[in-house]
Design a protein around this motif. Structure first.
Motif, PDB file in Angstrom:
ATOM      1  N   VAL A  53      14.726  -9.938 -38.764  1.00 26.32           N
ATOM      2  CA  VAL A  53      15.433 -10.826 -39.684  1.00 26.32           C
ATOM      3  C   VAL A  53      16.909 -10.449 -39.661  1.00 26.32           C
ATOM      4  N   LYS A  96      13.038  -9.963 -47.956  1.00 26.32           N
ATOM      5  CA  LYS A  96      12.206 -10.647 -48.958  1.00 26.32           C
ATOM      6  C   LYS A  96      12.672 -10.354 -50.373  1.00 26.32           C
ATOM      7  N   LEU A 101       9.671 -16.536 -44.877  1.00 22.78           N
ATOM      8  CA  LEU A 101       9.574 -15.091 -44.692  1.00 22.78           C
ATOM      9  C   LEU A 101       8.151 -14.596 -44.947  1.00 22.78           C
TER      10      LEU A 101
END
Lengths: 126, 437
Positions: free
Chosen positions: A56, A73, A47
């Motif tokens: 994502v 994240k 990521l």
């Protein structure tokens, strides 16, 4: 006398076995956590590598849910921290269980010895 | 090493190795798949669309087209997907391949570590089987028994050491006794050797003419020529070197003797020279040649101051001394009040023989000088009594300072007055005469 000894011996054996099981459980869970941890660290690195480029997705069941990069994240980071905590906890538990196991082992050996002696006596008597 | 134990150990070790191998193969497979994936990803973007057989279900396919060749959802892990392009996906794949390679490497190292263990156990198994005549030495070890043995050993070692110590002490005491014995033996041996030596000397005496063989050439000259040379010289030489010679001789003859003895060659070697010796001897009391009391075969030095023997053996040259001694002996009492008296009484004996030749004219001069001295001493007896008689030369030479000189030069005049051994030189005599006159 011998029957009582026998019973006691059996109970001790059971306790010992249960201890052993617990220990195994904890050990496996610990291993699992470690695997997850490594996985999550990998995800994090990936990521970090993608810039603000792609989208994502998070797979929740059969559905792919779109997620923001930042959010993803953070989620991953949290997960990592959580896994670390779990690992520590498990380690403590494992130690405790090991100690218990040791105690059980000793008592078990004593009982076994007594039992054997009793059996010998019985044999001599008979 | 029990065979069963070794077998069990070997089993476990083999199991570990097998496990490692399996993991390695797994990783290798994954790696290969990732590699192929990478290739595919790379090739996907070459075409706009691909004709493919789309699978739905395990056994059903359907012809279809891949349209979005560059949109690839990548599973990162833990149910996270990310949309990437083909190239980026290829990169991801590449990274995964790297990690795989790393794990493969670790596993192969682990395998390397495990392998030697297996080798060792196999070796032990080999030994246990006792093939090729190789036997294994087995020692049963029991810690308690070992302790006991160690204590025992310690005690026995201590006992042994004590015994050695005692033995040593005993041997030392024995050696001491032995040394005493050996000393006595040594004395006996010495006596024996002495007797041997004496017998040898006797043998030698049978052949007196034979000159002694000496290492130093000087002595060769001395001995044969003793009879021929002038008495003074011979005496002087012999007296000087007498000490050395016998040493040599003794060493040569009796090398076994630990102690050195001084012999007098003159006595034993040449009986002929005895007479000449008697003539020549004067005041050398340091030499023991005059002592005839001792038998000649016994080599011992003894010193005796016998004025009588001296007087008997005085040569013609020393007649004056005799006179003096006779003269003085009547006058002089044996009292010794001062050091000078010693010289008076025994001056004759201790005076060294002069090296100068004694010619007749000298003797006369000496005589005259002495007569003058005696007169002088008598004349000046009023000044000092006992001491004045000792004065001689000094007074004569310088009568003006006689008093002072007399005190200073006491020892000197003693010699000259009491014994006219020192022959006065012509010049002195002349001077004295002059002074007198």
């Amino acid at each position: 006398m011998s029957e009582g000894l026998q019973k006691r011996l059996e109970t001790e054996i059971e306790k010992f076995q249960s201890c052993q099981k617990d220990l195994q459980k904890y050990i496996t869970s610990r291993q699992k956590l470690e695997a997850q941890l490594s996985e999550n660290t990998l995800v994090k690195t990936e990521l970090d590598l993608i810039k603000d480029d792609g989208t994502v997705f998070k797979m929740i069941g059969p559905v792919l849910v779109k997620q923001e990069l930042e959010e993803a994240k953070q989620n991953v980071q949290k997960r990592i921290d959580y896994i670390n905590g779990e690992i520590k906890r498990h380690e403590g538990l494992i130690k405790d269980v090991e100690k218990k196991q040791e105690a059980h082992k000793e008592s078990l050996s004593k009982l076994q010895h007594q039992y054997q002696q009793a059996q010998v006596k019985a044999a001599t008597k008979a | 090493m029990d065979a069963t134990h070794l077998a069990r150990l070997r089993e476990e070790q083999d199991k570990a190795i097998v496990e490692t191998d399996e993991r390695i193969t797994q990783w290798e497979e994954m790696k290969s798949s990732y590699v192929s994936l990478q290739d595919k990803l790379n090739s996907l973007s070459h075409q706009v669309s691909h004709d493919v057989m789309v699978p739905f279900g395990p056994c059903a396919f359907m012809p279809g087209k891949i349209v979005h060749t560059n949109e690839i959802l990548v599973l990162l892990g833990d149910n996270w997907f990310v949309e990437r392009s083909a190239k980026q996906a290829a990169e991801i794949a590449g990274r995964r391949i790297d990690s795989i390679e790393k794990s493969i490497k670790d596993l192969s190292e682990q395998k390397k570590l495990l392998q030697p263990r297996v080798d060792i156990t196999s070796e032990f198994q080999h030994l246990a089987e006792e093939k090729d005549g190789i036997k294994e030495i087995v020692e049963d070890y029991d810690s308690d028994e070992d302790k006991k043995w160690r204590e025992k050993h310690k005690k026995s070692v201590q006992a042994h050491r004590r015994k050695l110590h005692e033995d040593r002490k005993q041997s030392e005491s024995k050696s001491e006794l032995k040394s005493e014995l050996t000393r006595d033996e040594l004395w006996e041996r010495l006596d024996e050797l002495e007797q041997i030596e004496n017998s040898r000397q006797e043998l030698k005496r049978l052949k007196p003419e034979q000159p002694f063989v000496h290492s130093q050439p000087d002595f060769k000259d001395v001995f044969p020529s003793q009879t021929t040379k002038s008495p003074d010289q011979s005496i002087s030489k012999s007296s000087k070197k007498a000490v050395d010679i016998p040493l040599q001789e003794t060493n040569k003859d009796n090398k076994r003797l630990p102690s050195k003895r001084i012999q007098w060659e003159d006595e034993d070697s040449e009986d002929n020279t005895d007479d000449s010796y008697d003539e020549d001897s004067s005041d050398d009391t340091s030499t023991s040649n005059q002592n005839d009391s001792e038998p000649r075969h016994v080599k011992r030095i003894t010193f005796s101051h016998s004025s009588q023997s001296l007087n008997k053996q005085n040569s013609s040259s020393s007649n004056d001394i005799e006179e003096e001694s006779r003269e003085g002996s009547a006058d002089r009492p044996p009292d010794i009040a001062s050091p000078a008296d010693i010289y008076k009484h025994f001056g004759q004996l201790t005076q060294p023989k002069s090296i100068l030749k004694q010619s007749s004219c000298k003797k006369q001069a000496v005589r005259k000088a002495r007569e003058a001295e005696i007169e002088e001493s008598r004349s000046k007896s009023s000044v000092k009594k006992m001491s004045d008689t000792a004065f001689s030369g000094a007074i004569l030479e310088k009568p003006s300072i006689s008093s002072t000189q007399s005190i200073v030069s006491m020892p000197k005049p003693v010699n000259t007055s009491q014994s006219s051994q020192r022959p006065m030189s012509k010049f002195r005599a002349a001077r004295q005469k002059q002074n007198e006159s």
